[in-house]
Design a protein around this motif. Sequence first.
Motif, mmCIF file in Angstrom:
data_model
loop_
_atom_site.group_PDB
_atom_site.id
_atom_site.type_symbol
_atom_site.label_atom_id
_atom_site.label_comp_id
_atom_site.label_asym_id
_atom_site.label_seq_id
_atom_site.Cartn_x
_atom_site.Cartn_y
_atom_site.Cartn_z
ATOM 1 N N GLN A 112 0.808 -1.212 0.000
ATOM 2 C CA GLN A 112 0.000 0.000 0.000
ATOM 3 C C GLN A 112 0.842 1.263 0.000
ATOM 4 O OE1 GLN A 112 -2.833 -0.505 3.255
ATOM 5 N NE2 GLN A 112 -4.382 -0.959 1.719
ATOM 6 N N SER A 113 2.004 1.194 -0.619
ATOM 7 C CA SER A 113 2.797 2.411 -0.690
ATOM 8 C C SER A 113 2.318 3.287 -1.845
ATOM 9 C CB SER A 113 4.281 2.086 -0.849
ATOM 10 O OG SER A 113 4.499 1.379 -2.041
ATOM 11 N N ILE A 114 2.592 4.566 -1.730
ATOM 12 C CA ILE A 114 2.237 5.509 -2.781
ATOM 13 C C ILE A 114 3.290 5.384 -3.881
ATOM 14 C CG2 ILE A 114 2.098 7.964 -3.356
ATOM 15 C CD1 ILE A 114 -0.212 7.206 -1.707
ATOM 16 N N PRO A 115 2.872 5.052 -5.109
ATOM 17 C CA PRO A 115 3.850 5.037 -6.198
ATOM 18 C C PRO A 115 4.085 6.459 -6.708
ATOM 19 C CG PRO A 115 1.724 4.270 -6.983
ATOM 20 C CD PRO A 115 1.585 4.538 -5.518
ATOM 21 N N PRO A 116 5.242 6.720 -7.266
ATOM 22 C CA PRO A 116 5.469 8.041 -7.849
ATOM 23 C C PRO A 116 4.607 8.207 -9.096
ATOM 24 C CG PRO A 116 7.319 6.609 -8.320
ATOM 25 C CD PRO A 116 6.405 5.855 -7.396
#
Length: 119
Positions: A112-116
């Motif tokens: 659930q990390s924010i992708p660039p």
Amino acid sequence: MDEIPESAAPFPHRAGNIIKINYLSIWRQNGEEASKRHIDWIRELYNYTTPYVSQNPREAYINYMDLDIGVNKVQGDTCQQAKIWGPRYYNFEKLATVKSAVDPTNFIRNEQSIPPFSS
């Protein structure tokens, strides 16, 4: 926290929050049957609390992962997939902008990390 505008910080959940719940299940048994039993149990608890928590959409506190809200399924996904679940945790646009500047290759990541923006 409700004195700070949503647009001023990455954490948007402010006014009206009385409590936060961290749903957690830990088990030592191996195998799909044990995993299913524990995941089903935590989902049952989660569903039981539904009438008492934020809704439409149901939100999650930052760092309290809720994989049922959504995940990045494939490495290299664009922000389109993360936009589905990301705003339930934080100010998605602001953090994706920072992520694009600081970690454009998406080296630091999880389900659930924010992708660039560029990924």
